[in-house]
Scaffold this motif. Structure first.
Motif, PDB file in Angstrom:
ATOM      1  N   LEU A  33       1.257  -1.488   0.068  1.00  0.00           N
ATOM      2  CA  LEU A  33       0.369   0.268  -0.165  1.00  0.00           C
ATOM      3  C   LEU A  33       0.944   1.231  -0.076  1.00  0.00           C
ATOM      4  N   GLU A  34       1.657   0.916   0.356  1.00  0.00           N
ATOM      5  CA  GLU A  34       3.396   2.645   0.897  1.00  0.00           C
ATOM      6  C   GLU A  34       3.349   2.851  -0.409  1.00  0.00           C
ATOM      7  N   LEU A  35       4.145   1.566  -1.707  1.00  0.00           N
ATOM      8  CA  LEU A  35       3.793   1.630  -2.983  1.00  0.00           C
ATOM      9  C   LEU A  35       3.322   2.158  -3.927  1.00  0.00           C
ATOM     10  N   SER A  48       4.302  18.103 -13.152  1.00  0.00           N
ATOM     11  CA  SER A  48       4.551  20.192 -12.375  1.00  0.00           C
ATOM     12  C   SER A  48       6.021  19.939 -13.023  1.00  0.00           C
ATOM     13  N   ASN A  49       6.729  19.265 -13.604  1.00  0.00           N
ATOM     14  CA  ASN A  49       8.177  19.733 -14.302  1.00  0.00           C
ATOM     15  C   ASN A  49       7.188  20.444 -15.747  1.00  0.00           C
ATOM     16  N   PHE A  50       6.579  20.139 -16.399  1.00  0.00           N
ATOM     17  CA  PHE A  50       6.167  19.978 -17.573  1.00  0.00           C
ATOM     18  C   PHE A  50       5.396  21.070 -17.736  1.00  0.00           C
ATOM     19  N   PHE A  51       4.521  21.611 -16.699  1.00  0.00           N
ATOM     20  CA  PHE A  51       3.979  22.676 -16.353  1.00  0.00           C
ATOM     21  C   PHE A  51       5.119  23.564 -15.909  1.00  0.00           C
ATOM     22  N   ARG A  52       5.719  24.070 -15.967  1.00  0.00           N
ATOM     23  CA  ARG A  52       7.028  24.416 -15.550  1.00  0.00           C
ATOM     24  C   ARG A  52       6.388  26.296 -14.603  1.00  0.00           C
ATOM     25  N   ASN A  53       5.340  26.917 -13.997  1.00  0.00           N
ATOM     26  CA  ASN A  53       5.237  27.675 -13.454  1.00  0.00           C
ATOM     27  C   ASN A  53       4.305  26.509 -12.823  1.00  0.00           C
ATOM     28  N   GLU A  54       3.701  26.014 -12.547  1.00  0.00           N
ATOM     29  CA  GLU A  54       2.865  25.348 -11.243  1.00  0.00           C
ATOM     30  C   GLU A  54       3.782  24.752 -10.262  1.00  0.00           C
ATOM     31  N   LYS A  55       3.893  24.599  -8.945  1.00  0.00           N
ATOM     32  CA  LYS A  55       4.605  24.270  -7.746  1.00  0.00           C
ATOM     33  C   LYS A  55       3.145  23.290  -7.248  1.00  0.00           C
ATOM     34  N   GLY A  56       2.056  23.181  -7.557  1.00  0.00           N
ATOM     35  CA  GLY A  56       0.963  22.340  -6.796  1.00  0.00           C
ATOM     36  C   GLY A  56       1.498  20.744  -6.955  1.00  0.00           C
ATOM     37  N   GLY A  57       2.269  20.626  -7.702  1.00  0.00           N
ATOM     38  CA  GLY A  57       3.256  18.947  -7.402  1.00  0.00           C
ATOM     39  C   GLY A  57       3.862  18.632  -6.541  1.00  0.00           C
ATOM     40  N   GLU A  58       4.097  19.497  -6.728  1.00  0.00           N
ATOM     41  CA  GLU A  58       5.799  19.144  -5.353  1.00  0.00           C
ATOM     42  C   GLU A  58       5.009  18.991  -3.826  1.00  0.00           C
ATOM     43  N   ILE A  59       4.070  20.515  -3.502  1.00  0.00           N
ATOM     44  CA  ILE A  59       3.308  20.476  -2.360  1.00  0.00           C
ATOM     45  C   ILE A  59       2.481  19.264  -2.707  1.00  0.00           C
ATOM     46  N   PHE A  60       1.779  19.120  -3.672  1.00  0.00           N
ATOM     47  CA  PHE A  60       0.442  18.052  -3.061  1.00  0.00           C
ATOM     48  C   PHE A  60       1.614  16.557  -3.102  1.00  0.00           C
ATOM     49  N   SER A  61       3.031  16.333  -3.699  1.00  0.00           N
ATOM     50  CA  SER A  61       3.885  15.482  -3.235  1.00  0.00           C
ATOM     51  C   SER A  61       3.794  15.382  -1.445  1.00  0.00           C
ATOM     52  N   LEU A  62       4.560  16.219  -1.399  1.00  0.00           N
ATOM     53  CA  LEU A  62       5.150  16.035  -0.180  1.00  0.00           C
ATOM     54  C   LEU A  62       3.658  15.851   1.351  1.00  0.00           C
ATOM     55  N   PHE A  63       2.315  16.151   1.237  1.00  0.00           N
ATOM     56  CA  PHE A  63       1.619  16.483   0.997  1.00  0.00           C
ATOM     57  C   PHE A  63       0.824  14.706   0.844  1.00  0.00           C
ATOM     58  N   ILE A  64       1.065  13.993  -0.085  1.00  0.00           N
ATOM     59  CA  ILE A  64       1.141  12.764   0.158  1.00  0.00           C
ATOM     60  C   ILE A  64       2.034  11.632   0.611  1.00  0.00           C
ATOM     61  N   ILE A  65       3.189  12.428   1.165  1.00  0.00           N
ATOM     62  CA  ILE A  65       4.516  11.772   1.726  1.00  0.00           C
ATOM     63  C   ILE A  65       4.139  11.670   3.428  1.00  0.00           C
ATOM     64  N   ALA A  66       3.169  12.384   3.477  1.00  0.00           N
ATOM     65  CA  ALA A  66       3.271  12.939   5.180  1.00  0.00           C
ATOM     66  C   ALA A  66       1.513  12.146   5.228  1.00  0.00           C
ATOM     67  N   VAL A  67       1.037  11.549   4.310  1.00  0.00           N
ATOM     68  CA  VAL A  67      -0.022  11.095   4.469  1.00  0.00           C
ATOM     69  C   VAL A  67      -0.289   9.490   4.628  1.00  0.00           C
ATOM     70  N   ALA A  68       0.983   8.749   3.578  1.00  0.00           N
ATOM     71  CA  ALA A  68       1.668   7.875   4.160  1.00  0.00           C
ATOM     72  C   ALA A  68       2.290   7.395   5.122  1.00  0.00           C
ATOM     73  N   ALA A  70       1.724   8.654   8.023  1.00  0.00           N
ATOM     74  CA  ALA A  70       0.337   8.536   8.969  1.00  0.00           C
ATOM     75  C   ALA A  70       0.373   7.181   9.249  1.00  0.00           C
ATOM     76  N   GLU A  71      -0.320   6.912   7.963  1.00  0.00           N
ATOM     77  CA  GLU A  71      -1.089   6.082   7.625  1.00  0.00           C
ATOM     78  C   GLU A  71       0.012   4.178   7.673  1.00  0.00           C
TER      79      GLU A  71
END
Length: 99
Positions: A33-35, A48-68, A70-71
């Protein structure tokens, strides 16, 4: 660069699903499940790297790591308490509705 991140994420997702379906041990199922959770992260960073101006992907990735994380802590605590009471962590031997 765009395709490699998506292929890596898809490969990790397939390995996680295969491990989740075939595992009989609760700890191995939690690792799978962690995988699955961690397979989403390269996809968000790649987009996020494909759409160069958006940083939401990196921020959401950190959120996913924190939730994982805690899980994982919660799941391992439940597995440990089940192991203490039942002396087994095999998924096919557990019936939590009958104490």
């Amino acid at each position: 660069m765009f395709g490699e991140g998506l292929i890596l994420g898809a490969y990790i997702l397939c390995v996680g699903f295969f491990g989740l379906i075939t595992s009989k041990n609760m700890v191995r199922a939690l690792m799978s499940l962690e995988l699955i959770f961690n397979a989403i992260t390269p996809n968000f960073i790649t987009f996020s790297n494909f759409f160069r101006n958006e940083k939401g992907g990196e921020i959401f990735s950190l959120f996913i790591i924190a939730v994982a994380a805690a899980e994982a802590v919660t799941g391992l605590a439940i597995a440990l308490s089940i192991h203490r009471s039942r002396r087994s962590t095999r998924i096919d031997q557990l019936n939590l509705l009958k104490w």
